[in-house]
Design a protein around this motif. Structure first.
Motif, PDB file in Angstrom:
ATOM      1  N   TYR A  89       4.376   2.536  -4.389  1.00 26.92           N
ATOM      2  CA  TYR A  89       2.943   2.417  -4.670  1.00 26.92           C
ATOM      3  C   TYR A  89       2.714   1.234  -5.604  1.00 26.92           C
ATOM      4  O   TYR A  89       3.615   0.827  -6.350  1.00 26.92           O
ATOM      5  CB  TYR A  89       2.411   3.686  -5.317  1.00 26.92           C
ATOM      6  N   HIS A 131      -0.614  -1.043  -7.941  1.00 28.47           N
ATOM      7  CA  HIS A 131      -1.968  -1.478  -8.288  1.00 28.47           C
ATOM      8  C   HIS A 131      -1.998  -2.999  -8.212  1.00 28.47           C
ATOM      9  O   HIS A 131      -1.212  -3.657  -8.899  1.00 28.47           O
ATOM     10  CB  HIS A 131      -2.345  -1.060  -9.712  1.00 28.47           C
ATOM     11  N   GLN A 138      -7.150   0.292  -7.866  1.00 28.81           N
ATOM     12  CA  GLN A 138      -6.997   0.406  -6.419  1.00 28.81           C
ATOM     13  C   GLN A 138      -5.534   0.689  -6.127  1.00 28.81           C
ATOM     14  O   GLN A 138      -4.658  -0.113  -6.447  1.00 28.81           O
ATOM     15  CB  GLN A 138      -7.451  -0.877  -5.724  1.00 28.81           C
ATOM     16  N   LEU A 139      -5.280   1.830  -5.514  1.00 31.58           N
ATOM     17  CA  LEU A 139      -3.914   2.274  -5.255  1.00 31.58           C
ATOM     18  C   LEU A 139      -3.528   1.933  -3.820  1.00 31.58           C
ATOM     19  O   LEU A 139      -4.245   2.268  -2.872  1.00 31.58           O
ATOM     20  CB  LEU A 139      -3.795   3.774  -5.490  1.00 31.58           C
ATOM     21  N   ASP A 140      -2.367   1.254  -3.671  1.00 30.04           N
ATOM     22  CA  ASP A 140      -1.878   0.864  -2.360  1.00 30.04           C
ATOM     23  C   ASP A 140      -0.429   1.303  -2.188  1.00 30.04           C
ATOM     24  O   ASP A 140       0.265   1.611  -3.159  1.00 30.04           O
ATOM     25  CB  ASP A 140      -1.962  -0.656  -2.194  1.00 30.04           C
ATOM     26  N   GLN A 148       1.741  -4.361   3.276  1.00 31.99           N
ATOM     27  CA  GLN A 148       0.891  -3.266   2.799  1.00 31.99           C
ATOM     28  C   GLN A 148       0.856  -2.182   3.866  1.00 31.99           C
ATOM     29  O   GLN A 148       0.506  -2.441   5.017  1.00 31.99           O
ATOM     30  CB  GLN A 148      -0.531  -3.761   2.512  1.00 31.99           C
ATOM     31  N   GLY A 207      -3.947   1.817   1.862  1.00 30.44           N
ATOM     32  CA  GLY A 207      -4.815   1.530   0.734  1.00 30.44           C
ATOM     33  C   GLY A 207      -5.866   0.499   1.095  1.00 30.44           C
ATOM     34  O   GLY A 207      -5.889  -0.018   2.213  1.00 30.44           O
ATOM     35  N   PRO A 208      -6.777   0.229   0.140  1.00 30.46           N
ATOM     36  CA  PRO A 208      -6.763   0.777  -1.225  1.00 30.46           C
ATOM     37  C   PRO A 208      -7.332   2.188  -1.301  1.00 30.46           C
ATOM     38  O   PRO A 208      -8.189   2.570  -0.508  1.00 30.46           O
ATOM     39  CB  PRO A 208      -7.637  -0.217  -1.996  1.00 30.46           C
ATOM     40  N   MET A 209      -6.830   2.940  -2.270  1.00 31.35           N
ATOM     41  CA  MET A 209      -7.320   4.279  -2.553  1.00 31.35           C
ATOM     42  C   MET A 209      -7.879   4.327  -3.969  1.00 31.35           C
ATOM     43  O   MET A 209      -7.357   3.655  -4.871  1.00 31.35           O
ATOM     44  CB  MET A 209      -6.178   5.293  -2.425  1.00 31.35           C
ATOM     45  N   VAL A 229      -1.513   9.608   1.525  1.00 30.20           N
ATOM     46  CA  VAL A 229      -2.653   8.700   1.682  1.00 30.20           C
ATOM     47  C   VAL A 229      -3.926   9.525   1.519  1.00 30.20           C
ATOM     48  O   VAL A 229      -4.036  10.625   2.065  1.00 30.20           O
ATOM     49  CB  VAL A 229      -2.644   8.008   3.053  1.00 30.20           C
TER      50      VAL A 229
END
Length: 501
Positions: A369, A371, A382-384, A402, A405-407, A440
């Motif tokens: 994961y 940022h 924003q979490l990816d 990638q 995300g983003p989450m 996710v």
């Protein structure tokens, strides 16, 4: 002084503009490429009001041949554990998946316990049985046992659990089996855990009958404390267990050369310099450990030693150390996901090593994961999910991809230690391709979350890369030790320990 501040002191504006543009280019050089298609492999079916729905977090995976089994928490409680453990099994190398939930543990699956946590998956080739280790949790948030659930039909259905170990406050269990037919201990399975009620005392127990029965739990020779141990087994039967120390300020290792009869004292692999992940995301520098066909062990964790600036860290990298004997470890190297001048923070790694490869051509795959901007808040982070690979034993790596995300953090299950995707995630190889499984999330529907388990629709290729790992300088190593001391002091001030199932 930061690079940007230095540039702004330059007298000629044209040089400043050009230099800033160059800096931005370098910072974005490791920017992840477009995300591949994903497959959702499970969903939370529960509706009890005591936990959060629909949430799934903290997956582990294991593969053997064309079978991949993943297990994860389903219906996360804020103060520990979940409504049940879900599983998802593919018998065709990740093309299709069969999903379900473990029976006989919680009241939501025909058992007696209120909650369950910390799933870990293994396969025992000698006895042809799949195993999932878990910790059941009482309504009073007690953790009195470690359980093992067994499957004798390729991970498609599971038995009620057997008791692996008992205690007062157990945590962070992990299971592995010796699958080398020439090993003197072929068919032994090993479960590690820590006893939080005994200062996080590290424990190991052994089964020789496919997980049906388990021996007396053993301490290390120095009665070490720690958590998050991930045992791996070399072809000669030696078991090596990388783990964090109890305060998560160093990575340790211990081993057994006699089938789990005794366990050595711990060796320090490295001190840990950890940047606190922003946005109140639950994350710590727990190790992810894997092994190649020849028995070389790889350990990765999140660490900020390469990003030290002005007396503090600015973000985490994923770093790595390796060993061939469990006692002598290589210097820590930085996996080159992004430039050290970037703003990206990397954490919660899930490493895989292709078990058909070894030596200088070992294939590695890493999911993690991140940022994009480390210095963010709960509302702005924003979490990816990212991925990269290596075909030369981790000497050079591809550019990152990638995966998701983003989450937004508010989309994630909440815990007393922050919002959660898991204390760990996992990647496994099948058919030469990598199969990470990870949480996710998308925006909730009212009070109902939408956080579930996903994997790439096709296995991810492993390719030759050109970005080389780097080794910490003496100054950085000194700074690492300094940060470890600061982290330990903070840990003590906060009461010591962050164990939470």
């Amino acid at each position: 002084m930061s690079l940007t501040s230095l540039l702004l002191r330059l007298a000629r504006p044209g040089l400043v503009t050009a230099a800033l543009a160059a800096t931005a280019l370098v910072a974005s050089a490791g920017t992840a490429t477009a995300a591949p298609a994903l497959t959702q492999i499970s969903a939370d079916p529960y509706t009890n009001s005591s936990s959060q729905h629909a949430t799934e977090v903290e997956p582990d995976t294991f593969s053997y041949g064309s079978t991949i089994v993943s297990a994860f928490q389903v219906g996360r409680f804020t103060d520990g554990g979940s409504s049940n453990i879900g599983f998802s099994t593919s018998t065709d190398g990740g093309a299709t998946w069969t999903k379900g939930f473990l029976p006989g543990i919680t009241t939501y699956g025909g058992g007696t316990y209120a909650r369950v946590s910390d799933p870990s998956v293994a396969y025992d080739a000698k006895h042809n049985v799949w195993l999932i280790s878990t910790i059941p949790i009482t309504s009073a948030i007690g953790v009195p046992a470690v359980f093992t659930s067994r499957s004798t039909d390729g991970g498609l259905t599971w038995s009620n659990p057997v008791t692996t170990a008992t205690g007062s406050s157990l945590d962070k269990n992990w299971i592995v089996c010796d699958n080398t037919s020439t090993s003197a201990y072929y068919g032994n399975c090993y479960t590690g855990y820590d006893n939080n009620g005994d200062g996080d005392r590290l424990k190991m127990t052994t089964s020789t009958d496919g997980g049906l029965t388990w021996g007396t739990s053993k301490n290390t020779s120095n009665n070490a404390t720690g958590l998050g141990g991930q045992p791996v087994v070399q072809p000669n039967g030696t078991v090596i267990v990388p783990a964090s120390n109890a305060s998560e300020t160093s990575i340790l290792a211990f081993r057994s050369t006699n089938g789990g009869s005794t366990w050595t004292s711990t060796t320090t692999i490295a001190t840990v310099s950890s940047y606190t992940v922003h946005g109140s995301l639950r994350s710590g520098p727990l190790p992810s450990a894997e092994i190649d066909a020849a028995g070389k062990v790889y350990v990765v964790w999140q660490d900020c030693r390469f990003r030290a600036s002005g007396g503090s860290c600015t973000s985490n990298d994923i770093v790595m150390s390796t060993t061939t004997n469990g006692t002598t470890w290589t210097s820590v190297v930085r996996i080159p996901i992004d430039a050290t001048t970037s703003t990206v923070d990397h954490f919660i790694p899930g490493l895989a090593v292709d078990p058909a490869t070894s030596g200088s051509t070992a294939h590695l795959a890493l999911a993690y994961y991140y940022h994009p901007v480390a210095n963010c808040t709960a509302s702005t982070c924003q979490l990816d999910v990212g991925y990269l690979s290596s075909t030369d034993s981790g000497t050079t790596w591809t550019a990152p991809t990638q995966l998701a995300g983003p989450m937004t953090h508010s989309w994630l299950a909440g815990t007393t230690q922050g919002t959660m995707v898991g204390d760990y995630i996992s990647t496994s190889f099948s058919g030469g391709t990598a199969h990470p499984v990870f949480a996710v999330a998308s925006a909730p529907s009212g009070s109902v979350f939408n956080e579930a388990m996903y994997t790439p629709a096709s296995g991810l290729a492993v390719a030759a890369g050109t970005a080389a790992v780097t080794t910490a300088t003496a100054r950085q190593n000194t700074f690492s030790a300094y940060l470890a001391a600061i982290n330990y002091a903070q840990w003590l001030a906060e009461g010591g320990g962050e164990d939470s199932p």
